[in-house]
Design a protein around this motif. Structure first.
Motif, short mmCIF file in Angstrom:
data_model
loop_
_atom_site.label_atom_id
_atom_site.label_comp_id
_atom_site.label_asym_id
_atom_site.label_seq_id
_atom_site.Cartn_x
_atom_site.Cartn_y
_atom_site.Cartn_z
N TRP A 135 0.83 -1.19 0.00
CA TRP A 135 0.00 0.00 0.00
C TRP A 135 0.87 1.25 0.00
CZ3 TRP A 135 0.13 3.56 4.00
CH2 TRP A 135 0.75 3.14 5.17
N ARG A 136 0.25 2.37 -0.39
CA ARG A 136 0.90 3.67 -0.39
C ARG A 136 -0.11 4.71 0.10
NH1 ARG A 136 4.13 0.39 -1.58
NH2 ARG A 136 5.60 0.37 -3.31
N GLU A 156 -0.29 4.59 -10.92
CA GLU A 156 0.67 3.74 -11.65
C GLU A 156 2.10 4.04 -11.23
OE1 GLU A 156 0.21 2.41 -15.52
OE2 GLU A 156 -1.43 1.39 -14.52
N ARG A 157 2.41 5.31 -11.07
CA ARG A 157 3.77 5.71 -10.71
C ARG A 157 4.14 5.26 -9.30
NH1 ARG A 157 6.95 8.62 -13.44
NH2 ARG A 157 8.65 9.81 -12.59
N VAL A 158 3.27 5.53 -8.33
CA VAL A 158 3.63 5.21 -6.93
C VAL A 158 3.58 3.71 -6.65
CG1 VAL A 158 2.91 7.48 -6.08
CG2 VAL A 158 1.32 5.55 -5.94
N MET A 159 2.81 2.96 -7.44
CA MET A 159 2.75 1.52 -7.24
C MET A 159 3.73 0.79 -8.15
SD MET A 159 0.73 1.39 -4.78
CE MET A 159 0.11 -0.23 -4.44
N GLY A 198 3.40 -0.65 -14.82
CA GLY A 198 3.66 -0.20 -16.19
C GLY A 198 2.73 0.93 -16.57
N GLY A 199 3.01 1.61 -17.66
CA GLY A 199 2.22 2.77 -18.03
C GLY A 199 1.08 2.49 -18.99
N ASP A 200 0.85 1.24 -19.39
CA ASP A 200 -0.16 0.96 -20.40
C ASP A 200 -1.39 0.24 -19.86
OD1 ASP A 200 1.37 2.14 -22.36
OD2 ASP A 200 2.38 0.28 -22.88
N ASN A 201 -1.61 0.30 -18.56
CA ASN A 201 -2.76 -0.38 -17.97
C ASN A 201 -4.01 0.49 -18.08
OD1 ASN A 201 -1.29 -2.68 -16.95
ND2 ASN A 201 -0.41 -1.27 -15.47
#
Length: 71
Positions: free
Chosen positions: A27-28, A46-49, A52-55
């Motif tokens: 978690w964040r 996406e960035r903090v977890m 990938g960038g295409d989800n």
């Protein structure tokens, strides 16, 4: 691509994000501008977890589903 959210333009919401179905728990806690779009929120998640960038994304808010426009 880095999300472009200007925090100085309004209130900041504190969110706790947790991945389902993984052990140990991942978690964040993040701060996101209240004015952020769902697309921007998705990019931050996406960035903090470290995803990938295409989800594609899907948010359910008060029973209404919002999806990625490309999905």
């Amino acid at each position: 691509m880095r999300p472009r959210i200007r925090v100085g333009d309004g209130r900041v919401m504190q969110l706790r994000i947790e991945l389902d179905g993984v052990s140990p728990r991942v978690w964040r806690r993040i701060g996101v501008a209240e004015r952020a779009s769902l697309h921007e929120l998705h990019e931050v998640i996406e960035r903090v977890m470290d995803r990938g960038g295409d989800n594609a994304y899907r948010f359910v808010i008060d029973g209404v589903a919002y999806r990625d426009a490309d999905d």
